[in-house]
Scaffold this active site. Structure first.
Site, mmCIF file in Angstrom:
data_model
loop_
_atom_site.group_PDB
_atom_site.id
_atom_site.type_symbol
_atom_site.label_atom_id
_atom_site.label_comp_id
_atom_site.label_asym_id
_atom_site.label_seq_id
_atom_site.Cartn_x
_atom_site.Cartn_y
_atom_site.Cartn_z
ATOM 1 N N GLY A 106 -27.777 4.775 -37.211
ATOM 2 C CA GLY A 106 -27.097 3.865 -38.125
ATOM 3 C C GLY A 106 -26.306 4.651 -39.155
ATOM 4 O O GLY A 106 -26.653 5.792 -39.477
ATOM 5 N N GLN B 37 -21.750 6.444 -46.726
ATOM 6 C CA GLN B 37 -22.219 7.773 -46.301
ATOM 7 C C GLN B 37 -21.062 8.683 -45.875
ATOM 8 O O GLN B 37 -21.233 9.890 -45.750
ATOM 9 C CB GLN B 37 -23.232 7.650 -45.159
ATOM 10 C CG GLN B 37 -24.542 7.002 -45.603
ATOM 11 C CD GLN B 37 -25.512 6.875 -44.446
ATOM 12 O OE1 GLN B 37 -25.473 5.914 -43.699
ATOM 13 N NE2 GLN B 37 -26.387 7.858 -44.286
ATOM 14 N N CYS C 43 -32.808 9.710 -42.676
ATOM 15 C CA CYS C 43 -31.481 9.273 -43.089
ATOM 16 C C CYS C 43 -30.505 10.436 -42.897
ATOM 17 O O CYS C 43 -30.834 11.574 -43.233
ATOM 18 C CB CYS C 43 -31.526 8.863 -44.557
ATOM 19 S SG CYS C 43 -29.940 8.324 -45.195
ATOM 20 N N LEU C 44 -29.326 10.134 -42.369
ATOM 21 C CA LEU C 44 -28.339 11.197 -42.155
ATOM 22 C C LEU C 44 -27.895 11.831 -43.474
ATOM 23 O O LEU C 44 -27.417 12.952 -43.489
ATOM 24 C CB LEU C 44 -27.121 10.650 -41.400
ATOM 25 C CG LEU C 44 -27.391 10.239 -39.940
ATOM 26 C CD1 LEU C 44 -26.134 9.637 -39.323
ATOM 27 C CD2 LEU C 44 -27.870 11.421 -39.117
ATOM 28 N N HIS D 286 -32.361 -0.710 -43.753
ATOM 29 C CA HIS D 286 -32.109 0.633 -44.283
ATOM 30 C C HIS D 286 -30.617 0.797 -44.603
ATOM 31 O O HIS D 286 -30.260 1.263 -45.683
ATOM 32 C CB HIS D 286 -32.568 1.674 -43.246
ATOM 33 C CG HIS D 286 -32.214 3.092 -43.583
ATOM 34 N ND1 HIS D 286 -33.164 4.059 -43.823
ATOM 35 C CD2 HIS D 286 -31.006 3.719 -43.723
ATOM 36 C CE1 HIS D 286 -32.548 5.211 -44.093
ATOM 37 N NE2 HIS D 286 -31.242 5.031 -44.036
ATOM 38 N N GLU D 287 -29.763 0.376 -43.655
ATOM 39 C CA GLU D 287 -28.321 0.528 -43.859
ATOM 40 C C GLU D 287 -27.822 -0.382 -44.985
ATOM 41 O O GLU D 287 -26.945 -0.004 -45.764
ATOM 42 C CB GLU D 287 -27.549 0.247 -42.568
ATOM 43 C CG GLU D 287 -27.890 1.159 -41.397
ATOM 44 C CD GLU D 287 -27.848 2.636 -41.736
ATOM 45 O OE1 GLU D 287 -27.046 3.049 -42.583
ATOM 46 O OE2 GLU D 287 -28.643 3.391 -41.151
ATOM 47 N N HIS E 87 -28.111 1.046 -48.350
ATOM 48 C CA HIS E 87 -27.028 1.967 -48.729
ATOM 49 C C HIS E 87 -25.910 1.229 -49.466
ATOM 50 O O HIS E 87 -25.264 1.798 -50.343
ATOM 51 C CB HIS E 87 -26.428 2.635 -47.485
ATOM 52 C CG HIS E 87 -27.218 3.811 -46.986
ATOM 53 N ND1 HIS E 87 -27.441 4.943 -47.737
ATOM 54 C CD2 HIS E 87 -27.829 4.038 -45.800
ATOM 55 C CE1 HIS E 87 -28.150 5.818 -47.043
ATOM 56 N NE2 HIS E 87 -28.413 5.293 -45.852
HETATM 57 ZN ZN LIG Z 1 -29.562 6.241 -44.438
#
Ligand SMILES: [Zn+2]
Length: 187
Positions: free
Chosen positions: A46, A51, A109-110, A151-152, A155
Site C-alpha cells: 500500500g 509518502q 510501513c514503507l 493504515h493508508e 497517512h
Molecule cells: Zn505506511
C-alpha cells in the site's frame, strides 16, 4: 511510469493532513500509475500520496496474493507460487462503518523502513471512495485489506502506525528512526 522517492519518517511532511481530490482526471491517474509503480518497486502492499510528497487523499493498494502453484500432470511446477496482481485505487476514501471486533496485525510501513509493530484495528470496515475512473464505490472489507486501507487512510491524517503503539514501543521506534537519520547524514 516513474518510480518516485518515498519519504521516510521523521520527515515532517508525513504529518501533513492531505487535501480532498476535486476531480479524478488524467493528471491524477498519472500520479496513481506512478504511485503503483513505486509501491511495486519498494516492494510494498500500500502507498498513500503523501509518502511521495503529494498531500492529496489518494491511495493505492495491491495485496499481491500468492496464487496456487501450477499443477502439471500431478506434479507441482517449479518456480514457486504465481503472483496475483490486483491493483486497487482509492480516491477520497471514507470509512462509513467499522466492526466492534478488533484484529491485530504486525504492521510495517514503507516510510518507516525495517520497523514493525502489532497494531489493533477494527477487523471489518465498510468504506466508500472513488476509483481510478472516478466511479463511486462502496464495499465491506475485512482481513488484510481492511487493515491496509486503515493504515493508508491514517497517512491522509498525518498518522503513522507507531502512533497506535504503547508509549514505550513508540519511543523505541522514534529513537531508532532518529538514529538511522543521523547515520545517513553522517555517511
Ligand atoms: Zn505506511
Amino acid at each position: 511510469m516513474t518510480i518516485l522517492p518515498i519519504i521516510e519518517a521523521p520527515d515532517p511532511r508525513l504529518r501533513v493532513v492531505s487535501e480532498p481530490v476535486a476531480a479524478v482526471d488524467d493528471a491524477l491517474r498519472a500520479l496513481m500509475d506512478d504511485m503503483l509503480a513505486t509501491m511495486y518497486d519498494a516492494p510494498g502492499i500500500g502507498l498513500a500520496a503523501i509518502q511521495v510528497g503529494v498531500a492529496k487523499r489518494v491511495l493505492v493498494i495491491d495485496l499481491q496474493r500468492r496464487g496456487e502453484p501450477v499443477e502439471d500432470g500431478g506434479s507441482v511446477e517449479d518456480g514457486g507460487p504465481v503472483e496475483v496482481r490486483e491493483p486497487r485505487y482509492f480516491v477520497n476514501p471514507e470509512i462509513v462503518w467499522e466492526s466492534d471486533e478488533d484484529g491485530v496485525y504486525n504492521e510495517g510501513c514503507l516510510s518507516v523502513p525495517e520497523l514493525y509493530g502489532d497494531v489493533m484495528r477494527p477487523q471489518r470496515i465498510r468504506a466508500k471512495w472513488l476509483d481510478y475512473n472516478g466511479k463511486a464505490c462502496e464495499e465491506e472489507l475485512d482481513g488484510l485489506m481492511a487493515t491496509c486501507l486503515q493504515h493508508e487512510m491514517d497517512h491522509l491524517e498525518g498518522i503513522l502506525f507507531f502512533d497506535h503503539l504503547s508509549k514505550l514501543k513508540r519511543d523505541m521506534i522514534v529513537k531508532k528512526l532518529t538514529k538511522a537519520k543521523r547515520g545517513k547524514i553522517a555517511a
